[in-house]
Scaffold this motif. Structure first.
Motif, PDB file in Angstrom:
ATOM      1  N   ARG A 167       2.028   6.987  -6.897  1.00 14.83           N
ATOM      2  CA  ARG A 167       0.999   7.908  -7.392  1.00 14.83           C
ATOM      3  C   ARG A 167       1.109   9.297  -6.789  1.00 14.83           C
ATOM      4  O   ARG A 167       0.191  10.109  -6.920  1.00 14.83           O
ATOM      5  N   ASP A 168       2.205   9.539  -6.104  1.00 18.19           N
ATOM      6  CA  ASP A 168       2.455  10.857  -5.499  1.00 18.19           C
ATOM      7  C   ASP A 168       1.356  11.258  -4.526  1.00 18.19           C
ATOM      8  O   ASP A 168       1.014  12.441  -4.414  1.00 18.19           O
ATOM      9  N   ILE A 169       0.794  10.280  -3.840  1.00 15.93           N
ATOM     10  CA  ILE A 169      -0.203  10.550  -2.814  1.00 15.93           C
ATOM     11  C   ILE A 169       0.515  10.601  -1.470  1.00 15.93           C
ATOM     12  O   ILE A 169       1.169   9.622  -1.088  1.00 15.93           O
ATOM     13  N   PRO A 170       0.444  11.707  -0.752  1.00 18.85           N
ATOM     14  CA  PRO A 170       1.182  11.833   0.514  1.00 18.85           C
ATOM     15  C   PRO A 170       0.833  10.712   1.493  1.00 18.85           C
ATOM     16  O   PRO A 170      -0.343  10.395   1.698  1.00 18.85           O
ATOM     17  N   THR A 171       1.857  10.115   2.082  1.00 16.15           N
ATOM     18  CA  THR A 171       1.666   9.015   3.010  1.00 16.15           C
ATOM     19  C   THR A 171       2.771   9.045   4.067  1.00 16.15           C
ATOM     20  O   THR A 171       3.745   9.793   3.937  1.00 16.15           O
ATOM     21  N   ALA A 172       2.604   8.251   5.112  1.00 20.06           N
ATOM     22  CA  ALA A 172       3.629   8.161   6.151  1.00 20.06           C
ATOM     23  C   ALA A 172       4.863   7.461   5.587  1.00 20.06           C
ATOM     24  O   ALA A 172       4.749   6.385   4.993  1.00 20.06           O
ATOM     25  N   ILE A 173       6.040   8.054   5.774  1.00 15.85           N
ATOM     26  CA  ILE A 173       7.273   7.414   5.311  1.00 15.85           C
ATOM     27  C   ILE A 173       7.413   6.071   6.024  1.00 15.85           C
ATOM     28  O   ILE A 173       7.246   5.973   7.240  1.00 15.85           O
ATOM     29  N   SER A 174       7.694   5.018   5.245  1.00 11.93           N
ATOM     30  CA  SER A 174       7.700   3.663   5.797  1.00 11.93           C
ATOM     31  C   SER A 174       8.957   2.923   5.380  1.00 11.93           C
ATOM     32  O   SER A 174       9.563   3.210   4.338  1.00 11.93           O
ATOM     33  N   TRP A 175       9.314   1.937   6.202  1.00  6.18           N
ATOM     34  CA  TRP A 175      10.474   1.098   5.934  1.00  6.18           C
ATOM     35  C   TRP A 175      10.153  -0.334   6.331  1.00  6.18           C
ATOM     36  O   TRP A 175       9.346  -0.586   7.232  1.00  6.18           O
ATOM     37  N   LEU A 176      10.802  -1.271   5.681  1.00  8.71           N
ATOM     38  CA  LEU A 176      10.898  -2.606   6.232  1.00  8.71           C
ATOM     39  C   LEU A 176      12.021  -2.573   7.260  1.00  8.71           C
ATOM     40  O   LEU A 176      12.983  -1.805   7.114  1.00  8.71           O
ATOM     41  N   PRO A 177      11.952  -3.365   8.332  1.00 13.69           N
ATOM     42  CA  PRO A 177      12.975  -3.300   9.388  1.00 13.69           C
ATOM     43  C   PRO A 177      14.393  -3.437   8.868  1.00 13.69           C
ATOM     44  O   PRO A 177      15.311  -2.765   9.365  1.00 13.69           O
ATOM     45  N   THR A 226       0.839  -1.200   0.000  1.00 14.44           N
ATOM     46  CA  THR A 226       0.000   0.000   0.000  1.00 14.44           C
ATOM     47  C   THR A 226       0.874   1.251   0.000  1.00 14.44           C
ATOM     48  O   THR A 226       0.617   2.216  -0.746  1.00 14.44           O
ATOM     49  N   TYR A 227       1.912   1.251   0.820  1.00 14.46           N
ATOM     50  CA  TYR A 227       2.833   2.378   0.868  1.00 14.46           C
ATOM     51  C   TYR A 227       3.466   2.629  -0.498  1.00 14.46           C
ATOM     52  O   TYR A 227       3.496   3.773  -0.987  1.00 14.46           O
ATOM     53  N   ARG A 228       3.952   1.559  -1.140  1.00 13.00           N
ATOM     54  CA  ARG A 228       4.580   1.720  -2.447  1.00 13.00           C
ATOM     55  C   ARG A 228       3.565   2.212  -3.490  1.00 13.00           C
ATOM     56  O   ARG A 228       3.897   3.028  -4.350  1.00 13.00           O
ATOM     57  N   PHE A 259      -1.934  16.368   5.502  1.00 17.65           N
ATOM     58  CA  PHE A 259      -2.594  15.082   5.731  1.00 17.65           C
ATOM     59  C   PHE A 259      -1.890  13.993   4.940  1.00 17.65           C
ATOM     60  O   PHE A 259      -1.482  14.203   3.792  1.00 17.65           O
ATOM     61  N   ARG A 260      -1.748  12.822   5.551  1.00 21.59           N
ATOM     62  CA  ARG A 260      -1.092  11.678   4.911  1.00 21.59           C
ATOM     63  C   ARG A 260      -2.024  10.471   4.936  1.00 21.59           C
ATOM     64  O   ARG A 260      -2.571  10.130   5.993  1.00 21.59           O
ATOM     65  N   ILE A 261      -2.203   9.824   3.824  1.00 23.50           N
ATOM     66  CA  ILE A 261      -2.959   8.567   3.763  1.00 23.50           C
ATOM     67  C   ILE A 261      -2.093   7.460   4.361  1.00 23.50           C
ATOM     68  O   ILE A 261      -0.915   7.326   4.012  1.00 23.50           O
ATOM     69  N   THR A 262      -2.671   6.653   5.242  1.00 24.48           N
ATOM     70  CA  THR A 262      -1.893   5.587   5.882  1.00 24.48           C
ATOM     71  C   THR A 262      -2.404   4.185   5.558  1.00 24.48           C
ATOM     72  O   THR A 262      -1.618   3.245   5.507  1.00 24.48           O
ATOM     73  N   GLU A 263      -3.703   4.026   5.366  1.00 27.09           N
ATOM     74  CA  GLU A 263      -4.248   2.697   5.087  1.00 27.09           C
ATOM     75  C   GLU A 263      -5.457   2.796   4.164  1.00 27.09           C
ATOM     76  O   GLU A 263      -6.165   3.806   4.163  1.00 27.09           O
ATOM     77  N   ILE A 264      -5.675   1.714   3.412  1.00 32.10           N
ATOM     78  CA  ILE A 264      -6.854   1.588   2.560  1.00 32.10           C
ATOM     79  C   ILE A 264      -7.513   0.254   2.877  1.00 32.10           C
ATOM     80  O   ILE A 264      -6.855  -0.790   2.808  1.00 32.10           O
ATOM     81  N   ALA A 274      -9.654  15.720  -1.345  1.00 29.00           N
ATOM     82  CA  ALA A 274      -8.880  15.706  -2.587  1.00 29.00           C
ATOM     83  C   ALA A 274      -7.964  14.490  -2.662  1.00 29.00           C
ATOM     84  O   ALA A 274      -7.843  13.848  -3.727  1.00 29.00           O
ATOM     85  N   LEU A 275      -7.326  14.136  -1.543  1.00 28.27           N
ATOM     86  CA  LEU A 275      -6.450  12.970  -1.535  1.00 28.27           C
ATOM     87  C   LEU A 275      -7.243  11.674  -1.675  1.00 28.27           C
ATOM     88  O   LEU A 275      -6.808  10.740  -2.363  1.00 28.27           O
ATOM     89  N   VAL A 276      -8.398  11.615  -1.028  1.00 26.89           N
ATOM     90  CA  VAL A 276      -9.223  10.411  -1.116  1.00 26.89           C
ATOM     91  C   VAL A 276      -9.721  10.217  -2.543  1.00 26.89           C
ATOM     92  O   VAL A 276      -9.769   9.086  -3.053  1.00 26.89           O
ATOM     93  N   TYR A 277     -10.077  11.303  -3.229  1.00 25.99           N
ATOM     94  CA  TYR A 277     -10.472  11.193  -4.635  1.00 25.99           C
ATOM     95  C   TYR A 277      -9.338  10.591  -5.468  1.00 25.99           C
ATOM     96  O   TYR A 277      -9.586   9.778  -6.378  1.00 25.99           O
ATOM     97  N   GLN A 278      -8.106  10.963  -5.171  1.00 24.39           N
ATOM     98  CA  GLN A 278      -6.966  10.384  -5.876  1.00 24.39           C
ATOM     99  C   GLN A 278      -6.876   8.880  -5.638  1.00 24.39           C
ATOM    100  O   GLN A 278      -6.589   8.102  -6.569  1.00 24.39           O
ATOM    101  N   VAL A 279      -7.112   8.457  -4.399  1.00 30.74           N
ATOM    102  CA  VAL A 279      -7.069   7.036  -4.070  1.00 30.74           C
ATOM    103  C   VAL A 279      -8.133   6.281  -4.850  1.00 30.74           C
ATOM    104  O   VAL A 279      -7.856   5.237  -5.468  1.00 30.74           O
ATOM    105  N   ILE A 280      -9.349   6.790  -4.844  1.00 26.24           N
ATOM    106  CA  ILE A 280     -10.452   6.100  -5.518  1.00 26.24           C
ATOM    107  C   ILE A 280     -10.226   6.068  -7.028  1.00 26.24           C
ATOM    108  O   ILE A 280     -10.496   5.057  -7.689  1.00 26.24           O
TER     109      ILE A 280
END
Length: 315
Positions: free
Chosen positions: A125-135, A118-120, A256-261, A229-235
């Motif tokens: 899509r250039d949708i703002p999200t929480a920066i994430s890493w695998l351990p 989901t993060y990738r 605002f950052r999208i974190t989960e769908i 606006a961000l949710v419209y991008q997701v949909i």
């Protein structure tokens, strides 16, 4: 009288308010809708509400699950399946039945079921999200951080990480975890009512004020155009054919950052209904091909608080 539309909700569990909402619509509109539900536990609260319309099924990992669901759809002339928990989305996305799944395609189902994917997907899509890493890829970014399972749900095994000691411990304690930057919040959940042709029928933003067991126990209807606006991008990117729940949080800079769908109806959707969204009518009309006649007015500022209610029955 034969109902115009037969819907099947999977894993109805504790979703009493949602099922009651659809049953109320069916009662008020004779011949319009028939509501069925599946459940592994015939003693679950929503199963009691459905009575004979609650149909027993094995767990999704059971090899017979596909056949049982296919038989239910065929024998009951089911027109559409609405999944209510995440594992059902992944399994039903590859199950051949006579009824379509009101969710996402199989590839998207795998994506929304894996928080790293989901993060990738969001980043691509250039949708703002929480920066994430695998351990194994985590850089020295400082603390606090946030860690949760890649394929978890309901807030289970999700923890704030305050030190290297905690990071090392939870990396082995959590099954296949993902690490994220810690967003300050508040947290917003958006109920997106999407119809049979991927059309957005309504959208409600809910601020999560308190959570119990991963599910909202207190919430309030809010409205932020930047979130919409961000949710419209997701949909637009996801193109679902059923309701979707999008979650996110505000960062320190107030962005605002999208974190989960979640490609299903969220547990807090009764607040959207109370705020003026006739979810059952909108979805029934969409799947029957009816034209939408009016816009939905949202009662921004409406608050919800939940409490336990008892149902009594004899097995």
């Amino acid at each position: 009288m034969t109902p115009a539309l037969t819907v099947l909700f999977t894993s109805v569990g504790r979703r009493v308010e949602l099922i009651r909402h659809f049953l109320d619509h069916a009662s008020a509109n004779p011949g319009d809708l028939r509501v069925l539900g599946t459940e592994i536990d015939r003693f679950s609260p929503a199963a009691q509400l459905l009575g004979d319309a609650a149909l027993g099924v094995p767990r999704t990992e059971d090899p017979s699950y596909d056949r049982v669901i296919a038989d239910i759809c065929s024998e009951n002339n089911v027109d559409v399946i609405f999944p209510l928990i995440d594992p059902d989305i992944l399994r039903l996305g590859t199950t051949e039945t006579s009824a379509p799944l009101a969710s996402v395609d199989p590839e998207s189902a795998r994506m929304v079921s894996d928080k790293w994917l989901t993060y990738r997907w969001l980043v691509d899509r250039d949708i703002p999200t929480a920066i994430s890493w695998l351990p194994s890829e985590l850089v020295d970014t400082g603390y606090p951080l946030f860690m949760k399972p890649r394929r978890g749900s309901g807030g289970i095994d999700a923890f704030k990480i305050h030190s290297t000691v905690e990071l090392d411990f939870f990396t082995t304690y959590i099954d296949d975890p993902i690490v994220q930057e810690l967003l300050e919040g508040p947290e917003i959940t958006v109920d997106v009512i999407v119809g049979a042709r991927s059309e957005i029928l309504a959208m409600v933003q809910r601020q999560r004020l308190a959570v119990r067991g991963g599910e909202v126990s207190r919430g309030a209807v809010v409205e932020d155009p930047a979130v919409s606006a961000l949710v419209y991008q997701v949909i637009e990117g996801l193109k679902p054919t059923g309701p979707v729940t999008v979650q996110g949080m505000y960062a320190r800079d107030k962005s605002f950052r999208i974190t989960e769908i979640n490609a299903r109806m969220g547990g807090g959707i009764p607040l959207a209904v109370a705020a003026g969204v006739p979810v059952a009518r909108l979805l029934t009309d969409s799947w029957l091909g009816r034209e939408r006649t009016e816009e939905t007015a949202i009662d921004v500022g409406l608050h919800m608080v939940r409490f336990d209610e008892s149902l009594f029955y004899k097995p």
